[in-house]
Design a protein around this motif. Structure first.
Motif, PDB file in Angstrom:
ATOM      1  N   GLN A   1       0.845  -1.190   0.000  1.00 29.45           N
ATOM      2  CA  GLN A   1       0.000   0.000   0.000  1.00 29.45           C
ATOM      3  C   GLN A   1       0.867   1.221   0.000  1.00 29.45           C
ATOM      4  OE1 GLN A   1      -2.962   0.552  -0.391  1.00 29.45           O
ATOM      5  NE2 GLN A   1      -3.676   2.342   0.667  1.00 29.45           N
ATOM      6  N   SER A   2       1.020   1.859  -1.160  1.00 26.31           N
ATOM      7  CA  SER A   2       1.787   3.087  -1.204  1.00 26.31           C
ATOM      8  C   SER A   2       1.018   4.220  -0.572  1.00 26.31           C
ATOM      9  CB  SER A   2       2.137   3.432  -2.647  1.00 26.31           C
ATOM     10  OG  SER A   2       2.936   2.436  -3.210  1.00 26.31           O
ATOM     11  N   THR A   3      -0.273   4.358  -0.939  1.00 27.33           N
ATOM     12  CA  THR A   3      -1.098   5.406  -0.327  1.00 27.33           C
ATOM     13  C   THR A   3      -2.550   5.161  -0.645  1.00 27.33           C
ATOM     14  OG1 THR A   3      -1.633   7.756  -0.311  1.00 27.33           O
ATOM     15  CG2 THR A   3      -0.730   6.925  -2.335  1.00 27.33           C
ATOM     16  N   LEU A   4      -3.399   5.353   0.334  1.00 25.65           N
ATOM     17  CA  LEU A   4      -4.834   5.346   0.119  1.00 25.65           C
ATOM     18  C   LEU A   4      -5.247   6.791   0.021  1.00 25.65           C
ATOM     19  CD1 LEU A   4      -7.484   3.850  -0.067  1.00 25.65           C
ATOM     20  CD2 LEU A   4      -7.643   3.887   2.409  1.00 25.65           C
ATOM     21  N   GLN A   5      -5.414   7.253  -1.207  1.00 23.22           N
ATOM     22  CA  GLN A   5      -5.554   8.682  -1.428  1.00 23.22           C
ATOM     23  C   GLN A   5      -6.997   9.106  -1.204  1.00 23.22           C
ATOM     24  OE1 GLN A   5      -3.595  10.076  -4.978  1.00 23.22           O
ATOM     25  NE2 GLN A   5      -2.507   8.163  -5.116  1.00 23.22           N
ATOM     26  N   MET A   6      -7.307   9.510   0.012  1.00 25.42           N
ATOM     27  CA  MET A   6      -8.618  10.008   0.354  1.00 25.42           C
ATOM     28  C   MET A   6      -8.448  11.411   0.927  1.00 25.42           C
ATOM     29  SD  MET A   6     -11.297   8.560   3.158  1.00 25.42           S
ATOM     30  CE  MET A   6     -11.714   7.142   2.192  1.00 25.42           C
TER      31      MET A   6
ATOM     32  N   SER B   1       7.054  19.475   5.232  1.00 25.06           N
ATOM     33  CA  SER B   1       6.499  18.189   5.648  1.00 25.06           C
ATOM     34  C   SER B   1       5.075  18.030   5.129  1.00 25.06           C
ATOM     35  CB  SER B   1       6.504  18.087   7.180  1.00 25.06           C
ATOM     36  OG  SER B   1       5.732  19.132   7.750  1.00 25.06           O
ATOM     37  N   GLY B   2       4.557  16.803   5.264  1.00 21.81           N
ATOM     38  CA  GLY B   2       3.193  16.530   4.853  1.00 21.81           C
ATOM     39  C   GLY B   2       2.988  16.593   3.354  1.00 21.81           C
ATOM     40  N   ILE B   3       4.012  16.262   2.561  1.00 19.68           N
ATOM     41  CA  ILE B   3       3.906  16.317   1.107  1.00 19.68           C
ATOM     42  C   ILE B   3       3.328  14.986   0.619  1.00 19.68           C
ATOM     43  CG2 ILE B   3       5.118  16.782  -1.050  1.00 19.68           C
ATOM     44  CD1 ILE B   3       5.258  19.037   1.065  1.00 19.68           C
ATOM     45  N   PRO B   4       2.105  14.988   0.062  1.00 19.44           N
ATOM     46  CA  PRO B   4       1.481  13.723  -0.355  1.00 19.44           C
ATOM     47  C   PRO B   4       2.288  13.025  -1.443  1.00 19.44           C
ATOM     48  CG  PRO B   4      -0.143  15.508  -0.275  1.00 19.44           C
ATOM     49  CD  PRO B   4       1.210  16.146  -0.145  1.00 19.44           C
ATOM     50  N   VAL B   5       2.234  11.702  -1.423  1.00 17.58           N
ATOM     51  CA  VAL B   5       2.863  10.909  -2.473  1.00 17.58           C
ATOM     52  C   VAL B   5       2.270  11.302  -3.818  1.00 17.58           C
ATOM     53  CG1 VAL B   5       3.045   8.580  -3.432  1.00 17.58           C
ATOM     54  CG2 VAL B   5       3.431   8.953  -0.997  1.00 17.58           C
ATOM     55  N   GLY B   6       3.127  11.510  -4.813  1.00 15.32           N
ATOM     56  CA  GLY B   6       2.674  11.895  -6.143  1.00 15.32           C
ATOM     57  C   GLY B   6       2.719  13.380  -6.405  1.00 15.32           C
ATOM     58  N   THR B   7       2.953  14.188  -5.355  1.00 14.00           N
ATOM     59  CA  THR B   7       3.033  15.639  -5.527  1.00 14.00           C
ATOM     60  C   THR B   7       4.370  16.023  -6.156  1.00 14.00           C
ATOM     61  OG1 THR B   7       1.631  16.002  -3.588  1.00 14.00           O
ATOM     62  CG2 THR B   7       2.958  17.865  -4.332  1.00 14.00           C
ATOM     63  N   ALA B   8       4.336  16.963  -7.089  1.00 15.92           N
ATOM     64  CA  ALA B   8       5.575  17.422  -7.724  1.00 15.92           C
ATOM     65  C   ALA B   8       6.449  18.135  -6.697  1.00 15.92           C
ATOM     66  CB  ALA B   8       5.254  18.364  -8.884  1.00 15.92           C
ATOM     67  N   ILE B   9       7.706  17.725  -6.579  1.00 14.81           N
ATOM     68  CA  ILE B   9       8.633  18.357  -5.641  1.00 14.81           C
ATOM     69  C   ILE B   9       9.745  19.111  -6.356  1.00 14.81           C
ATOM     70  CG2 ILE B   9       8.164  16.699  -3.790  1.00 14.81           C
ATOM     71  CD1 ILE B   9      10.739  15.249  -4.531  1.00 14.81           C
ATOM     72  N   ALA B  10       9.923  18.832  -7.648  1.00 18.12           N
ATOM     73  CA  ALA B  10      10.958  19.529  -8.414  1.00 18.12           C
ATOM     74  C   ALA B  10      10.684  19.355  -9.899  1.00 18.12           C
ATOM     75  CB  ALA B  10      12.341  18.997  -8.065  1.00 18.12           C
ATOM     76  N   LEU B  11      11.348  20.204 -10.705  1.00 17.66           N
ATOM     77  CA  LEU B  11      11.254  20.127 -12.157  1.00 17.66           C
ATOM     78  C   LEU B  11      12.652  19.990 -12.747  1.00 17.66           C
ATOM     79  CD1 LEU B  11       8.731  23.035 -12.830  1.00 17.66           C
ATOM     80  CD2 LEU B  11       8.202  20.600 -12.686  1.00 17.66           C
ATOM     81  N   THR B  12      12.780  19.176 -13.753  1.00 16.18           N
ATOM     82  CA  THR B  12      14.046  19.073 -14.483  1.00 16.18           C
ATOM     83  C   THR B  12      13.784  19.384 -15.958  1.00 16.18           C
ATOM     84  OG1 THR B  12      13.812  16.719 -15.015  1.00 16.18           O
ATOM     85  CG2 THR B  12      14.848  17.278 -12.905  1.00 16.18           C
ATOM     86  N   VAL B  13      14.839  19.716 -16.660  1.00 15.80           N
ATOM     87  CA  VAL B  13      14.767  19.898 -18.117  1.00 15.80           C
ATOM     88  C   VAL B  13      15.882  19.089 -18.744  1.00 15.80           C
ATOM     89  CG1 VAL B  13      13.734  22.197 -17.960  1.00 15.80           C
ATOM     90  CG2 VAL B  13      16.230  21.960 -18.045  1.00 15.80           C
TER      91      VAL B  13
END
Length: 585
Positions: free
Chosen positions: A9-14, A212-224
Motif C-alpha cells: 500500500q503506497s497510499t490510500l488517497q482520500m 512536511s506533509g507532502i502527499p505521495v505523487g506531488t511534484a517536488i521539483a522540475l528538471t529539463v
C-alpha cells in the motif's frame, strides 16, 4: 484476493474538501474524495473490477468499497471514515485508471448525499484536485516557456502516504545523471534517499528542505533536458503539476494474471555503492541478480531504467508480495519527525501528537489482534550455561549479549520446527524457506523491527554485530526498506528494562512472536542451589499453529538456551522430541 490492509500500500488517497463552488446549494457539503490508490511498487494504473457498495449506501471505517485489479493481483480497497457513497465516478470494468485519479465521492455523515451526486464535478476524473485548471482544463503555468519534467514525491514504504524533504543534494541549475542522489526523504519509517532516473538539469525545486506533509505523487521539483534553458522552465501555479515533456521510466505493462504465491521473503540487497534505493528495491522485488544487468549509469552503475528495461524484456513478475497495513488516510497530519509535536492546551496538561510511525503501529497491532486469534505458550529456561559461554566470548573480544544468544536459539529452533516459520498470505500459511528474524528496537518515534537475515546460518558474534549496526541506524531513521520489511519471526526482549515476563502482539504477516523477559535468581528445588532463569512467552496465530506445535517450539528453544553448545552442533534429530513416541511411552 487481498484486502488493502494486507497488500502493498503506497497510499490510500482520500482527501477531505469543501466543494462550495461546485454544489448547487447555499451551504457547502463536506465530501471525501476516493482516488485510485497505488497498491504495488510498479503500479501506475488500475482497473476497478467490482463496486461492493452502491450509491446512497452507508459506509463505515474499514468497509470494502471496491475491488481493484493492479499489475500484481486483485486488491480490495477500504475506506477510513464514515459517510454515504454519493457518486461512483469510475464504474466497474471501465478500463485502466491512473493512480491518483478520482473514482468516487463520499458524503460525510449528516450531509445530503444526493446533492453531492447531482453536483457537477470540475475537471474529469483524471484531473488531480491539486491542479488549478484553466477553462481548457490544462494546468495553469507561470514563468518560462520550457516544459519541465516533473519529479514527484515517491512512495518509499508500504505505509507511506506523505513525506518530508530532509535535504536537497542538488541545487537549481545543477546537472544530474542517472543514479545521482537528489534528496533525502523522511517517510513514516526511515530517511530514504531519492535518486534520478535520467540525465538532465535540476531546473526548479518546488518543495524546500524541511517541508512536511507532502502527499505521495506531488511534484517536488522540475528538471529539463540537457541543452534546454533551465531558467526558462514553466512552473505550475497554485500547486499544479505540469504535464511532463518526458515521462519518467515507467514499470512494465500490467498483467491481468495475479502474482504467484510468494516463495521467499529473503532477497539479498545489493550494495548501495552499486545502486540507489529505488533500483535496489526493484532488484529485490523481482529477485534479479545485479550481475545479469549492464549498468548505464556513472561508472557502470545500475540505474532504475536498466532494471525496468530488463523486467520488461524478460516479462518478469514480482516474486515477493510484502504484506503490510496502510496508514489511515483522510485525516493525516503533517509528516512527523522523530520527536512528536507538543501541544499545550488551556487545561494545563500537555498533549503529545502521535508520530506517523506510532499511528501505523497502532493500526497494525489492532488489525493483528482482531484478525489473528492469539494463543500463548510460556517456558522458563536456566541461562547459567549461556551466561558462562557469553563471558568466554567477551574474553575473546566479542561483546555479545544474552539477546544475541536468544536470536540464535530462536533461529535454530525454527530449523527444528519449520512449521513455525510462516508468513500469512491471502489468509493462507506460507512456510518460508529462509529464517529471517525481526528484532524489535525502540526509537523515539516508535518500535521498528530490523531483520537479521538467514540468522540460523550465522554465528552469535556475527548476529551481535548486525544487531548493533541495525539498531543504531534504526534509531537514526536510516534503515533501508529491505532491512525492516519482511521477516519470518519476531523477537521482543524487555529483559534489559527489568521486565520478567510479558506477552506481545503478533507482527503481521508473521504467525508468531516471542516475548523475552529478563533473568532472575531462583532456588532450584532439586539441587537447592541458586540459578538464573529467564521466562519467554510465545504468541502464535491459533488459526495455523496449535498448542502442541507451539509446545514443540518452546521445548526446543528452552533446550537450546540451557545447552548452548547445541547452537553450533548442526541438526540433531534428538533435540526435537518425537511427540508420537512420547505419547506411546
Amino acid at each position: 484476493m487481498l484486502r488493502v490492509c494486507k497488500g502493498w500500500q503506497s497510499t490510500l488517497q482520500m482527501s477531505r474538501t469543501l466543494l462550495s463552488a461546485n454544489l448547487h446549494t447555499s451551504s457547502p457539503a463536506a465530501v471525501l474524495q476516493l482516488k485510485m490508490p497505488s497498491l504495488s511498487p510498479t503500479m501506475a494504473e488500475g482497473t476497478i473490477v467490482k463496486w461492493l457498495k452502491n450509491e446512497g449506501e452507508k459506509v463505515e471505517a474499514g468497509d470494502v468499497v471496491c475491488d481493484i485489479q493492479t499489475d500484481k493481483a486483485v486488491v480490495s480497497m477500504e475506506v477510513d471514515d464514515e459517510g454515504v457513497l454519493a457518486k461512483i465516478i469510475i464504474p466497474a470494468d471501465s478500463g485502466s485508471v491512473k493512480v491518483g485519479e478520482l473514482i468516487a465521492l463520499v458524503a460525510e455523515e449528516g450531509e445530503d448525499w444526493k446533492e453531492v451526486a447531482a453536483a457537477p464535478q470540475s475537471g474529469a476524473a483524471g484531473k488531480s484536485n491539486t491542479v488549478a485548471p484553466t477553462t481548457s482544463g490544462e494546468p495553469v503555468m507561470t514563468g518560462g516557456s520550457v516544459p519541465g519534467i516533473s519529479l514527484n514525491m515517491p512512495s518509499l514504504s508500504p505505509t507511506m502516504s506523505e513525506g518530508t524533504i530532509v535535504k536537497w543534494y542538488k541545487a537549481e541549475g545543477d546537472q544530474i545523471g542517472a543514479g545521482d542522489l537528489l534528496c533525502d526523504i523522511q517517510t513514516d519509517k526511515a530517511v530514504v534517499s531519492m535518486e534520478a532516473d535520467d540525465e538532465g538539469i535540476l531546473a526548479k525545486i518546488l518543495v524546500a528542505e524541511g517541508s512536511s506533509g507532502i502527499p505521495v505523487g506531488t511534484a517536488i521539483a522540475l528538471t529539463v533536458e540537457e541543452g534546454q534553458d533551465w531558467k526558462d522552465v514553466a512552473i505550475p501555479a497554485a500547486g499544479g503539476i505540469p504535464a511532463p515533456a518526458k515521462q519518467q521510466a515507467s514499470a512494465p505493462a500490467p498483467s491481468a494474471t495475479p502474482a504467484p504465491t510468494p516463495v521467499s521473503a529473503h532477497h539479498e540487497f545489493v550494495h548501495p555503492a552499486q545502486t540507489g534505493p529505488a533500483t535496489a528495491l526493484l532488484l529485490s522485488q523481482y529477485n534479479i541478480e545485479p550481475s545479469k544487468i549492464s549498468g548505464s549509469g556513472p561508472k557502470g552503475n545500475i540505474v532504475k531504467s536498466d532494471v525496468l528495461n530488463y523486467i520488461s524484456a524478460n516479462n518478469l513478475t514480482a516474486q515477493v508480495q510484502q504484506v503490510a497495513l496502510p496508514q489511515a488516510a483522510g485525516k493525516s497530519q503533517a509528516q512527523e519527525t522523530a520527536k512528536p509535536k507538543m501541544i499545550k492546551p488551556r487545561s494545563g496538561y500537555t498533549d503529545t501528537d502521535l508520530t506517523t510511525m506510532r499511528k501505523v503501529i497502532a493500526k497494525r497491532l489492532t488489525d493483528s489482534k482482531q484478525t489473528a486469534p492469539h494463543g500463548y505458550s510460556s517456558a522458563t529456561a536456566c541461562i547459567d550455561s549461556v551466561s558462562k559461554l557469553r563471558q568466554e566470548y567477551i574474553k575473546s573480544g566479542f561483546k555479545v549479549s544474552i539477546n544475541d544468544f536468544v536470536i540464535k536459539a530462536v533461529a535454530t529452533a525454527l530449523l527444528y520446527v519449520p512449521e513455525m516459520n510462516l508468513n500469512i498470505v491471502k489468509d493462507e500459511p506460507v512456510q518460508m524457506p529462509t529464517i529471517d528474524v525481526s528484532v524489535a528496537v525502540a526509537t523515539e518515534a516508535g518500535l521498528i523491527t530490523p531483520i537479521i537475515k538467514d540468522a540460523a546460518n550465522k554465528a552469535v558474534q556475527q548476529i551481535s554485530g548486525e544487531v548493533k549496526e541495525l539498531a543504531g541506524r534504526a534509531r537514526e531513521n536510516k534503515l533501508k526498506l529491505n532491512e525492516f520489511q519482511g521477516g519470518t519471526f519476531t523477537i521482543s526482549n524487555l529483559g534489559m528494562f527489568g521486565i520478567t515476563e510479558f506477552t506481545a502482539i503478533i507482527n503481521s504477516p508473521q504467525a508468531a512472536i516471542l516475548a523475552v523477559g529478563g533473568g532472575r535468581m531462583v532456588i532450584n528445588p532439586d539441587t537447592m542451589k541458586p540459578e538464573t532463569v529467564m521466562t519467554s512467552t510465545l504468541s502464535f496465530d491459533r488459526r495455523y499453529i496449535d498448542e502442541a506445535l507451539a509446545a514443540d517450539f518452546m521445548t526446543v528453544f528452552r533446550t537450546l538456551m540451557e545447552r548452548p553448545e547445541l547452537l553450533g552442533a548442526g541438526f540433531l534429530p534428538s533435540v526435537r522430541t518425537d511427540r508420537s513416541a512420547a505419547q506411546i511411552q
